[in-house]
Design a protein around this motif. Structure first.
Motif, short mmCIF file in Angstrom:
data_model
loop_
_atom_site.label_atom_id
_atom_site.label_comp_id
_atom_site.label_asym_id
_atom_site.label_seq_id
_atom_site.Cartn_x
_atom_site.Cartn_y
_atom_site.Cartn_z
N SER A 139 4.61 4.16 3.72
CA SER A 139 3.97 3.01 3.07
C SER A 139 3.95 1.77 3.94
N ARG A 140 4.79 1.73 4.99
CA ARG A 140 4.88 0.54 5.84
C ARG A 140 4.10 0.70 7.15
N LYS A 141 3.53 1.87 7.39
CA LYS A 141 2.87 2.10 8.67
C LYS A 141 1.53 1.37 8.76
N THR A 142 1.21 0.94 9.98
CA THR A 142 -0.07 0.28 10.28
C THR A 142 -0.82 1.09 11.33
N HIS A 143 -2.08 0.71 11.55
CA HIS A 143 -2.84 1.38 12.61
C HIS A 143 -2.11 1.26 13.95
N GLU A 144 -1.63 0.05 14.21
CA GLU A 144 -0.96 -0.20 15.49
C GLU A 144 0.32 0.62 15.62
N VAL A 181 -6.55 11.31 8.59
CA VAL A 181 -6.44 11.00 7.16
C VAL A 181 -5.50 9.82 6.93
N PHE A 182 -4.43 9.75 7.71
CA PHE A 182 -3.45 8.66 7.58
C PHE A 182 -4.12 7.32 7.91
N HIS A 183 -4.83 7.25 9.03
CA HIS A 183 -5.50 6.00 9.42
C HIS A 183 -6.55 5.61 8.40
N ALA A 184 -7.28 6.60 7.88
CA ALA A 184 -8.31 6.30 6.88
C ALA A 184 -7.68 5.76 5.60
N ARG A 185 -6.52 6.31 5.24
CA ARG A 185 -5.84 5.83 4.03
C ARG A 185 -5.37 4.38 4.21
N ILE A 186 -4.86 4.07 5.40
CA ILE A 186 -4.46 2.69 5.68
C ILE A 186 -5.68 1.76 5.63
N GLN A 188 -8.22 1.87 3.83
CA GLN A 188 -8.65 1.57 2.47
C GLN A 188 -8.06 0.24 1.97
N GLU A 189 -6.91 -0.12 2.51
CA GLU A 189 -6.19 -1.28 1.99
C GLU A 189 -6.58 -2.58 2.68
N ASP A 190 -7.45 -2.49 3.68
CA ASP A 190 -7.86 -3.70 4.40
C ASP A 190 -8.63 -4.64 3.46
N GLN A 191 -8.24 -5.90 3.47
CA GLN A 191 -8.85 -6.87 2.56
C GLN A 191 -10.25 -7.30 2.99
N GLY A 196 -12.69 4.30 3.68
CA GLY A 196 -11.83 5.44 3.39
C GLY A 196 -12.26 6.68 4.12
N ILE A 197 -11.64 7.79 3.79
CA ILE A 197 -11.90 9.05 4.48
C ILE A 197 -13.33 9.51 4.28
N ASP A 198 -13.91 9.24 3.12
CA ASP A 198 -15.31 9.62 2.89
C ASP A 198 -16.25 8.85 3.81
N ASP A 199 -15.93 7.59 4.06
CA ASP A 199 -16.74 6.80 4.98
C ASP A 199 -16.62 7.33 6.40
N VAL A 200 -15.40 7.74 6.77
CA VAL A 200 -15.19 8.32 8.11
C VAL A 200 -16.02 9.60 8.25
N ALA A 201 -15.94 10.45 7.23
CA ALA A 201 -16.68 11.71 7.28
C ALA A 201 -18.19 11.46 7.30
N ALA A 202 -18.65 10.51 6.49
CA ALA A 202 -20.09 10.21 6.44
C ALA A 202 -20.59 9.71 7.79
N THR A 203 -19.78 8.93 8.48
CA THR A 203 -20.19 8.39 9.78
C THR A 203 -20.35 9.50 10.81
#
Length: 333
Positions: A139-144, A181-186, A188-191, A196-203
């Motif tokens: 829950s505390r992980k970031t992209h970086e 999937v982990f990066h896509a889940r993170i 989702q929370e960007d303000q 999300g993962i569907d956007d990644v797949a669609a791209t």
């Protein structure tokens, strides 16, 4: 209709990875024709769609004996169960059938829906959602904070490929997929710019279709060279880059970087001489490695893979000198 006919019990299953209501035609026929439809789970996802179809469902879980009695006289009873089945009921029916004292109805397992290819990816997304919310580390992980793991997992995947270990390959592919999937889940929370993962797949789907006009469009490609030409042409139009070096990540390993730059120069038809330095100094060593990498790429050789293969052979020789065997065994860090 024979009154002595013991009837039929149908255990109807459905995959939770397929949208509720999307049942097979045999499933709908059986449901409409059944004398009773039973479901112990009041929250079963199929129930709203069965109600819409005019099928009455009883929320009950009778014991096996009662169910067998109810089928007498050629009656059909459908029991709606989860994907894991109903162990209590099947065990009870097995005991009755094995006793030899009861004339058993026909027993049928009817899959109402099947998993589509890729359906288990939905499980991965669901699990990732849960651990992102509940796990103190995740829950505390970031992209970086995750960036280094993507690199590590990619290298472990390459090692599994080079080892030819199919079981290891499957596991490492899963680890790489987890990073996506982990990066896509993170994300989702960007303000500001959530996705999300569907956007990644669609791209990537859109990109693949656009870059394969010979598959999804009217163009033709008879050879791998034709395909590469299509790819490079559409990629150039998409990116609108100023330089052939744009998009080449400078953080990749040195040999791979040198080979990629050499490839871009060759593909663009540019005449760029390789730099030279003091042959005796560190700089000169780098230039000689650069020349070797560019020459290898021109010859169709991946210099990074070639050096890695040579290093593995050297590693095996070291282990042999140490009196050790199994030089290809992995050492976990």
């Amino acid at each position: 209709m024979n009154a002595e006919d013991p009837g039929r019990i149908v255990l109807l299953t459905s995959s939770h990875r397929v949208a509720p209501g999307l049942l097979s035609w045999p499933a709908w026929q059986t449901l409409h024709a059944a004398d009773r439809v039973l479901c112990a789970d009041r929250d079963h996802p199929q129930l709203p769609y069965l109600r819409e179809a005019g099928i009455a469902v009883e929320h009950t879980a009778p014991p096996a004996e009662e169910l067998v009695d109810d089928c007498a006289g050629a009656r059909t009873v459908v029991v709606l169960v989860g994907g894991e089945g109903d162990q209590r009921l099947t065990d009870g029916l097995a005991r009755l059938g094995g006793s030899g004292r009861v004339r058993m109805p026909d027993l049928e397992l009817l899959p109402g829906s099947y998993d589509l290819p890729g359906a288990r990816l939905l499980d991965l997304v669901q699990v990732m959602d849960r651990i992102r919310l509940a796990c103190p580390w995740t829950s505390r992980k970031t992209h970086e904070g995750l960036a280094k793991y993507a690199i590590e997992e990619a290298y472990e995947l390459v090692e599994a490929i080079e080892d030819g270990d199919r079981e290891e390959l499957r596991e490492e592919l899963g680890d790489v997929l987890l990073q996506v999937v982990f990066h896509a889940r993170i994300a989702q929370e960007d303000q500001e710019e959530p996705f999300g993962i569907d956007d990644v797949a669609a791209t990537i789907v859109e990109k693949l279709i656009h870059r394969h006009p010979h598959v999804f469009g009217d163009e033709t490609a008879e050879t791998p060279e034709d395909v590469r030409a299509h790819w490079m042409r559409t990629k150039a139009i998409e990116k609108q880059r100023e330089s052939v070096t744009d998009g080449v990540p400078l953080g990749q390993p040195g040999l791979a970087l040198a080979a990629k730059l050499g490839s871009r120069v060759r593909a663009a038809g540019l005449d760029v001489a390789l730099p030279e330095g003091d042959a005796a100094g560190t700089e000169g060593t780098g230039y000689r490695l650069l020349a070797l990498a560019v020459r290898a790429e021109e010859d169709g050789i991946d210099p990074e893979a070639a050096l890695r293969a040579a290093a593995r052979t050297y590693r095996d020789a070291i282990r042999a000198a140490e009196g050790l065997t199994g030089g290809r065994d992995r050492v976990e860090g």
